[in-house]
Design an enzyme around this catalytic site. Sequence first.
Site, PDB file in Angstrom:
ATOM      1  CD  GLN A   3      -2.819   1.284   2.402  1.00 36.94           C
ATOM      2  OE1 GLN A   3      -3.380   2.324   2.656  1.00 36.94           O
ATOM      3  NE2 GLN A   3      -2.994   0.223   3.156  1.00 36.94           N
TER       4      GLN A   3
ATOM      5  CE  LYS B 169      15.955 -11.906  -4.888  1.00 34.89           C
ATOM      6  NZ  LYS B 169      15.171 -12.493  -3.823  1.00 34.89           N
TER       7      LYS B 169
ATOM      8  CB  ALA C 153      12.119  -6.063   3.626  1.00 29.57           C
TER       9      ALA C 153
ATOM     10  CE  LYS D 201      10.688  -9.015   5.339  1.00 27.07           C
ATOM     11  NZ  LYS D 201      10.157 -10.279   4.816  1.00 27.07           N
TER      12      LYS D 201
ATOM     13  CD  GLU E  37      -1.739   2.131   8.304  1.00 23.16           C
ATOM     14  OE1 GLU E  37      -1.457   2.361   7.136  1.00 23.16           O
ATOM     15  OE2 GLU E  37      -1.851   3.029   9.150  1.00 23.16           O
TER      16      GLU E  37
ATOM     17  CG  ASP F 299       0.566   0.799   4.768  1.00 23.08           C
ATOM     18  OD1 ASP F 299       1.764   0.772   5.112  1.00 23.08           O
ATOM     19  OD2 ASP F 299      -0.174  -0.187   4.818  1.00 23.08           O
TER      20      ASP F 299
ATOM     21  N   GLY G   4      -8.233  20.393  21.110  1.00 18.27           N
ATOM     22  CA  GLY G   4      -7.630  21.597  20.536  1.00 18.27           C
ATOM     23  C   GLY G   4      -8.257  22.857  21.094  1.00 18.27           C
ATOM     24  N   GLY G   5      -8.047  23.967  20.398  1.00 22.77           N
ATOM     25  CA  GLY G   5      -8.518  25.263  20.888  1.00 22.77           C
ATOM     26  C   GLY G   5     -10.033  25.407  20.889  1.00 22.77           C
ATOM     27  CD  GLN G   6     -12.417  27.545  18.609  1.00 21.19           C
ATOM     28  OE1 GLN G   6     -13.342  27.597  19.418  1.00 21.19           O
ATOM     29  NE2 GLN G   6     -11.747  28.623  18.250  1.00 21.19           N
TER      30      GLN G   6
HETATM   31  C1  LIG Z   1       5.884  -4.673   3.377  1.00 19.49           C
HETATM   32  C2  LIG Z   1       6.935  -5.714   3.772  1.00 19.49           C
HETATM   33  C3  LIG Z   1       6.810  -6.057   5.248  1.00 19.49           C
HETATM   34  C4  LIG Z   1       6.665  -6.974   2.919  1.00 19.49           C
HETATM   35  O1  LIG Z   1       7.665  -7.933   3.150  1.00 19.49           O
HETATM   36  P1  LIG Z   1       7.858  -9.148   2.131  1.00 19.49           P
HETATM   37  O2  LIG Z   1       6.544  -9.570   1.573  1.00 19.49           O
HETATM   38  O3  LIG Z   1       8.652 -10.191   2.801  1.00 19.49           O
HETATM   39  O4  LIG Z   1       8.607  -8.492   0.875  1.00 19.49           O
HETATM   40  P2  LIG Z   1      10.118  -7.953   0.760  1.00 19.49           P
HETATM   41  O5  LIG Z   1      10.102  -6.516   0.498  1.00 19.49           O
HETATM   42  O6  LIG Z   1      10.952  -8.445   1.906  1.00 19.49           O
HETATM   43  O7  LIG Z   1      10.584  -8.726  -0.556  1.00 19.49           O
HETATM   44  C5  LIG Z   1      10.686 -10.146  -0.530  1.00 19.49           C
HETATM   45  C6  LIG Z   1      11.643 -10.653  -1.566  1.00 19.49           C
HETATM   46  O8  LIG Z   1      11.038 -10.545  -2.851  1.00 19.49           O
HETATM   47  C7  LIG Z   1      12.013 -10.183  -3.767  1.00 19.49           C
HETATM   48  N1  LIG Z   1      11.400  -9.610  -4.958  1.00 19.49           N
HETATM   49  C8  LIG Z   1      10.551  -8.561  -5.022  1.00 19.49           C
HETATM   50  N2  LIG Z   1      10.223  -8.315  -6.306  1.00 19.49           N
HETATM   51  C9  LIG Z   1      10.849  -9.240  -7.055  1.00 19.49           C
HETATM   52  C10 LIG Z   1      10.896  -9.529  -8.441  1.00 19.49           C
HETATM   53  N3  LIG Z   1      10.225  -8.784  -9.334  1.00 19.49           N
HETATM   54  N4  LIG Z   1      11.668 -10.555  -8.859  1.00 19.49           N
HETATM   55  C11 LIG Z   1      12.359 -11.319  -7.989  1.00 19.49           C
HETATM   56  N5  LIG Z   1      12.365 -11.086  -6.663  1.00 19.49           N
HETATM   57  C12 LIG Z   1      11.610 -10.064  -6.209  1.00 19.49           C
HETATM   58  C13 LIG Z   1      12.855  -9.188  -2.996  1.00 19.49           C
HETATM   59  O9  LIG Z   1      14.099  -8.993  -3.617  1.00 19.49           O
HETATM   60  C14 LIG Z   1      12.974  -9.893  -1.657  1.00 19.49           C
HETATM   61  O10 LIG Z   1      13.991 -10.854  -1.717  1.00 19.49           O
HETATM   62  P3  LIG Z   1      15.149 -11.005  -0.582  1.00 19.49           P
HETATM   63  O11 LIG Z   1      14.432 -11.085   0.719  1.00 19.49           O
HETATM   64  O12 LIG Z   1      15.829 -12.266  -0.992  1.00 19.49           O
HETATM   65  O13 LIG Z   1      16.006  -9.808  -0.664  1.00 19.49           O
HETATM   66  C15 LIG Z   1       8.352  -5.188   3.450  1.00 19.49           C
HETATM   67  O14 LIG Z   1       8.499  -5.034   2.070  1.00 19.49           O
HETATM   68  C16 LIG Z   1       8.657  -3.862   4.141  1.00 19.49           C
HETATM   69  O15 LIG Z   1       8.934  -3.801   5.344  1.00 19.49           O
HETATM   70  N6  LIG Z   1       8.672  -2.764   3.354  1.00 19.49           N
HETATM   71  C17 LIG Z   1       9.035  -1.448   3.842  1.00 19.49           C
HETATM   72  C18 LIG Z   1       7.941  -0.842   4.671  1.00 19.49           C
HETATM   73  C19 LIG Z   1       6.623  -0.758   3.951  1.00 19.49           C
HETATM   74  O16 LIG Z   1       6.500  -0.202   2.894  1.00 19.49           O
HETATM   75  N7  LIG Z   1       5.613  -1.305   4.601  1.00 19.49           N
HETATM   76  C20 LIG Z   1       4.235  -1.062   4.256  1.00 19.49           C
HETATM   77  C21 LIG Z   1       3.747  -1.915   3.225  1.00 19.49           C
HETATM   78  S1  LIG Z   1       2.158  -1.303   2.819  1.00 19.49           S
END
Ligand SMILES: CC(C)(COP(=O)(O)OP(=O)(O)OC[C@H]1O[C@@H](n2cnc3c(N)ncnc32)[C@H](O)[C@@H]1OP(=O)(O)O)[C@@H](O)C(=O)NCCC(=O)NCCS
Length: 425
Positions: free
Chosen positions: A17, A75, A98, A136, A139, A168, A247-249
């Site tokens: 999001q 990758k 992440a 990680k 929201e 988010d 707040g003020g109001q």
């Molecule tokens: C939201 C969140 C918790 C989700 O975690 P997640 O689902 O495990 O996703 P990640 O961002 O860790 O990505 C997972 C893997 O997918 C891989 N990946 C993503 N897109 C890819 C693609 N197109 N091709 C190949 N690999 C891909 C990433 O490289 C990562 O691999 P790694 O762990 O080996 O480095 C995390 O992305 C996060 O903390 N983001 C920052 C804060 C944020 O925006 N949070 C709010 C989300 S609304």
Amino acid sequence: MSKALEGVRILDFTHVQSGPTCTQLLAWFGADVIKVERPGAGDATRQQLQDIPDVDSLYFTMLNHNKRSITIDTKNPKGKEVLWRLVKECDVLVENFAPGALDRMGFSWEKLQEANPKLIVASVKGFGPGRYQDCKVYENVAQCAGGSASTTGFRDDIPMVTGAQIGDSGTGLHLALGIVTALYHRTHSGVGQRVDCAMQDSVLNLCRVKLRDQQRLAHGPLREYSQFGEDIPFGDAVPRAGNDSGGGQPGRILKCKGWEHDPNAYIYFITQAAVWEPICDIIGEPGWKTDPLYSSPKTRLPHLNEIFTRIEAWTMKHDKFEAMDILNKYDIPCGPILSMKEIAEDDSLRATGTVVEVDHPTRGKYLTVGNPIKLSASPAEVTRSPLLGEHTEEILREVLGYRDNEIAEIEGSGAVGRVTKLAAE
Ligand SMILES: CC(C)(COP(=O)(O)OP(=O)(O)OC[C@H]1O[C@@H](n2cnc3c(N)ncnc32)[C@H](O)[C@@H]1OP(=O)(O)O)[C@@H](O)C(=O)NCCC(=O)NCCS
């Protein structure tokens, strides 16, 4: 009329999001947003909260309008080659992986800058540098760590999260502002820069008034909180204040006619000082206009519970829309508690494009929230979200200039999954 961000190309590495909120806004303003997704799967939200089997969820469609989708395995060596070509063609890279994931893919800030010194690299992370930098975050974690949960809810109850996605979507909005600011800076500096937004910081920015109150506590009780009139001592941190404006109001949510069976038969009523006299007349307490206990904003503060109980005796005689009509005649600031059903059916929100109906090839028609920011010379038209990889071939060919044989080679390498030949309209 031209679009404000026409000519700006965004390499959109966002998911879920926070990031998609940001890039959707940029797309509404006219940027060409190229969303990179994992072949075969895509943004995880395509499959989350699905209401119709095998159809992109509303979660996904409502956050990814006006974008193009290309599938690339980041990758895969050939996939990386394609991405580096995209890096050179884009103005901004936006990501909310992440912590460390972009570096692990091989796209460090240093390498990106070397490949394209004008590139702006914008990131959302849960926390900024410090003890939680590697965490990680979703929201509600941000709402809790940013000061929202500790100050939301009722004093005697547990901390509460709010339905507004301030962690988010709130961070996505902050990031979008950072990006356009960096784009403006680039017009005279000629170079890109990093734009970092931590979700904790964005939530705290939205909770600024509560950090204000934290410091006011050092100089005495918070008189605008009803706890003051109840003679309940304050602790060393800002308490939860229920529906007090604080707040003020002074303001509060009050029952309206029908509250016994309608969970949203309520109105927010603000006792703005400027309209105190008409308030007294409307609720049948003309004596409060001159009684020193009620006649000034300061002397009213210890009596907020009594005052709002009296006002509520009046609001309970009217439904929320009738109450609005009466109070608005006297410029008394108030607002009905609107349900999502009422909002979805609201004619004025439809007329301004804030609530829009969109057609989708596999879903059919659905409602979404359009661009809440209205530019007079650059109106935003909301177009549907892309199907997974719908624009892969188009982008390889038109943006990156690959020829048929090269596209076949890329496809054969497994870097982009199966290339969709035509948009499924
Ligand atoms: C939201 C969140 C918790 C989700 O975690 P997640 O689902 O495990 O996703 P990640 O961002 O860790 O990505 C997972 C893997 O997918 C891989 N990946 C993503 N897109 C890819 C693609 N197109 N091709 C190949 N690999 C891909 C990433 O490289 C990562 O691999 P790694 O762990 O080996 O480095 C995390 O992305 C996060 O903390 N983001 C920052 C804060 C944020 O925006 N949070 C709010 C989300 S609304």
